[in-house]
Motif scaffolding. Structure first.
Motif, short mmCIF file in Angstrom:
data_model
loop_
_atom_site.label_atom_id
_atom_site.label_comp_id
_atom_site.label_asym_id
_atom_site.label_seq_id
_atom_site.Cartn_x
_atom_site.Cartn_y
_atom_site.Cartn_z
N ARG A 98 2.31 3.03 -9.86
CA ARG A 98 3.45 3.49 -10.68
C ARG A 98 5.06 3.40 -9.87
O ARG A 98 5.87 3.20 -10.51
N THR A 99 4.86 3.14 -8.53
CA THR A 99 6.04 3.11 -7.57
C THR A 99 6.14 1.72 -7.27
O THR A 99 7.21 1.35 -6.88
N LEU A 100 5.27 0.98 -7.25
CA LEU A 100 5.22 -0.28 -6.55
C LEU A 100 4.79 -1.36 -7.69
O LEU A 100 5.15 -2.43 -7.27
N GLY A 101 4.17 -0.98 -8.73
CA GLY A 101 3.87 -2.11 -9.69
C GLY A 101 2.55 -2.86 -9.31
O GLY A 101 1.74 -2.64 -8.29
N ASP A 102 2.56 -4.12 -10.06
CA ASP A 102 1.13 -4.83 -9.58
C ASP A 102 1.61 -5.72 -8.41
O ASP A 102 2.38 -6.70 -8.36
N VAL A 103 1.13 -5.12 -7.33
CA VAL A 103 1.45 -5.90 -5.87
C VAL A 103 0.76 -7.28 -5.70
O VAL A 103 0.87 -7.99 -4.62
N SER A 104 -0.15 -7.72 -6.55
CA SER A 104 -1.05 -8.75 -6.36
C SER A 104 -0.25 -9.87 -6.91
O SER A 104 -0.61 -11.07 -6.89
N HIS B 95 13.39 -3.32 5.95
CA HIS B 95 13.03 -4.78 5.06
C HIS B 95 12.40 -4.38 3.83
O HIS B 95 12.71 -4.93 2.70
N LEU B 96 11.67 -3.16 3.64
CA LEU B 96 11.05 -2.58 2.82
C LEU B 96 12.18 -2.24 1.80
O LEU B 96 11.78 -2.17 0.63
N ASP B 97 13.30 -1.81 2.15
CA ASP B 97 14.25 -1.17 1.35
C ASP B 97 15.08 -2.45 0.47
O ASP B 97 15.33 -2.26 -0.51
N LEU B 98 15.10 -3.34 1.39
CA LEU B 98 16.16 -4.54 0.62
C LEU B 98 15.25 -5.10 -0.27
O LEU B 98 15.99 -5.73 -1.27
N TRP C 65 0.89 -1.25 0.03
CA TRP C 65 -0.06 0.07 0.01
C TRP C 65 0.64 1.30 0.16
O TRP C 65 0.36 2.21 -0.38
N ILE C 66 1.87 1.20 0.35
CA ILE C 66 2.69 2.49 0.77
C ILE C 66 3.92 2.68 -0.23
O ILE C 66 4.85 2.11 -0.29
N PRO C 67 4.03 3.71 -1.01
CA PRO C 67 4.81 4.09 -1.86
C PRO C 67 6.20 4.32 -1.15
O PRO C 67 6.35 4.75 -0.05
N PRO C 68 7.48 4.06 -1.68
CA PRO C 68 8.91 4.30 -1.11
C PRO C 68 9.10 5.66 -0.49
O PRO C 68 9.68 5.74 0.70
N GLY C 69 8.42 6.77 -1.22
CA GLY C 69 8.72 8.08 -0.36
C GLY C 69 7.97 8.37 0.89
O GLY C 69 8.04 9.37 1.69
N GLU C 70 6.98 7.43 1.19
CA GLU C 70 6.27 7.63 2.44
C GLU C 70 6.63 6.47 3.39
O GLU C 70 6.02 6.47 4.45
#
Length: 523
Positions: free
Chosen positions: A276-282, A424-427, A196-201
């Motif tokens: 745009r920032t995460l792609g298709d997360v499903s 973890h989200l960065d790696l 749900w959360i883009p990298p900048g947030e």
């Protein structure tokens, strides 16, 4: 045409400033984390009222020379108070002091037995971390989190019955089952944040969610003390919090969606931003695709693992044992105990939010790389508590000084939410839930040792000297794990990340600038 473009730009600006569905998900996860920590910490205060006071280690039974300055001062003051009360009641018609039978504990458990009760929750908690992390990867996180917390809440309502009917053993089983139910909370929360959360947030939103841990602790400790001191006694602690947590579970399961692809309430702007920032997360839900060997040999992953273990040991030590320290050494009554024990977590809650905003600003403005930002804030979050605990070990018998030092130390500990906690989200965004399940499982195995170590060290000698040993041990753990993180951590997306490449080079610091991600301003 210029007019149409201006209208579209104004509309996008308006949507940027509006709270979206991802913010609602963050709010619900925050409340879920708060409920989880309420259910985890309420026993720390309740057990003070549950245990027979005469069964707590007696200072009169301590060997010569073991009675510390705090005990000597307290006994001298207590003797003076007793003499004054005797004089007043003898020379006047003043009524006898009010009795509070509901505060008299009925369970004859020594400090070792109390340690087993306090740690039982964590034995169940660690068992479900990795299994739920893997199952969430395949079948989604939402229901595992919601139904797991529902089990935790319902069994919480049964804790008083278990203790009264079956004593210590049944209580240990009930707390163990509660731990099993709460196991999905962290890995599934991390997996939902990754969707749900883009990298900048990430720093802000991640810290906002995990600030629920401090919020829950802040609510639990003082309110548990008040409920224990009420006419309803310690069972009311579990009835009140169990009912509130059950209501949250039902709301969460009804209103929250697994990912943006399955939520038709998103605005066009928010949906495009996330895609745009995460792609298709499903996509990519097959656990067989997880690169276990690459993860096991990744030094940045080990940095997170050790930092997480050190944090949990120190955090659980304070969270489960601080009320006992307040009572045994500083002789604080149960109502004040809960309030004073909660102050460090108020500070941690506030500092974690402030630190996360600063961290995101440093990253987005380009003043620090993602790697440097994670290291700086993790240093604050782990070295700060180490120094404060060292000071508390020599703070003497003044509760105000001790609480002030611990409040400062635990407050600075909030830096970890912009350090290893979201690393973890960065790696690997696609494997964030799995990585968190591994580190959180290991960390809680370290954390469950905390009450056992404290119980062993203070068994039959709850003196200031014994508690000083407990603080020294915790300080050392913080320092070693924090130093390892500084030397080996990274904020770069790793080559073994299985997500689609969204224009970011693997093994490079993620560019989280507004021009790259179109991330909205902080809310």
């Amino acid at each position: 045409m210029d007019k149409t473009l201006a209208v579209e730009q104004n509309k996008e600006t308006e949507e940027r400033s509006r709270l979206g569905c991802r913010h609602f998900v963050v709010l619900m996860l925050f409340l879920g984390m708060a409920n989880a920590y309420v259910m985890r910490t309420n026993m720390s205060v309740a057990i003070v009222a549950m245990v027979e006071h005469p069964k707590l280690p007696s200072h009169g039974d301590l060997p010569a020379g073991e009675l510390s300055e705090c005990e000597q001062i307290w006994h001298a003051n207590n003797s003076a108070r007793k003499s004054l009360i005797a004089a007043v009641t003898e020379d006047s018609s003043s009524p006898a002091p009010l009795q509070t039978p509901h505060l008299e504990g009925r369970f004859p458990w020594d400090s070792k037995e109390q340690g087993f009760v306090l740690s039982a929750f964590f034995y169940g908690y660690v068992l479900t971390q990795i299994p739920f992390g893997l199952m969430a990867k395949r079948w989604g996180s939402l229901r595992f989190l919601g139904y797991g917390m529902l089990l935790n809440s319902v069994v919480g309502l049964l804790v008083p019955l278990a203790a009264k009917l079956g004593g210590r053993n049944w209580l240990i089983i009930a707390r163990f089952v509660q731990g099993l139910g709460e196991g999905p909370i962290v890995p599934c929360t991390h997996a939902l944040l990754a969707k749900w959360i883009p990298p900048g947030e990430r720093s802000r939103m991640g810290a906002a969610v995990y600030a629920g841990a401090q919020f829950g602790t802040v609510i639990s400790l003082p309110l548990s003390g008040i409920l224990c001191a009420s006419q309803f006694g310690w069972p009311s602690v579990f009835y009140v919090f169990g009912a509130v947590s059950t209501v949250w579970c039902l709301f969460f399961l009804w209103f929250v969606r697994e990912d943006p692809e399955h939520d038709d309430r998103l605005s066009t702007y928010e949906r495009n931003l996330i895609k745009r920032t995460l792609g298709d997360v499903s996509k990519e839900k097959d656990p067989s695709l997880i690169p276990w060997k690459s993860i096991a040999t990744s030094l940045p992953f080990w940095a997170i693992l050790l930092a997480h273990m050190g944090h949990n040991y120190g955090y659980e030590m304070l969270m489960t044992e601080l009320p006992s320290f307040m009572r045994q050494v500083l002789h604080v009554d149960i109502t004040q105990n809960g309030i004073l024990s909660s102050l460090p977590y108020v500070a941690m809650w506030i500092f974690s939010i402030v630190a996360s905003c600063v961290a995101d600003w440093l990253i987005i403005s380009g003043r620090l790389t993602l790697t440097s930002t994670r290291k700086v804030f993790n240093c604050i979050g782990q070295f700060g508590p180490a120094v404060a605990m060292l000071g508390a070990a020599y703070a003497g018998c003044n509760p105000a000084v001790t609480v002030a030092l611990l409040t400062l130390g635990v407050g600075l500990n909030g830096g970890i939410y912009s350090g290893f906690k979201v690393n973890h989200l960065d790696l690997s965004p696609s494997l964030a839930g799995v990585l968190m399940s591994i580190t959180n499982c290991s960390a809680n195995m370290a954390g469950l040792l905390a009450p056992l170590v404290a119980g062993y060290v203070t068994h039959n000698r709850p003196t200031q000297a014994a508690w000083r040993t407990v603080f020294f041990t915790t300080c050392s753990v913080y320092l070693v794990c924090g130093l390892f993180y500084v030397l080996t951590s990274s904020g770069k997306r790793q080559k073994w990340d299985t997500s689609e490449d969204k224009g970011e080079d693997k093994d490079q610091d993620v560019d989280a600038s507004p021009n790259k991600t179109d991330a909205p301003a902080a809310v």
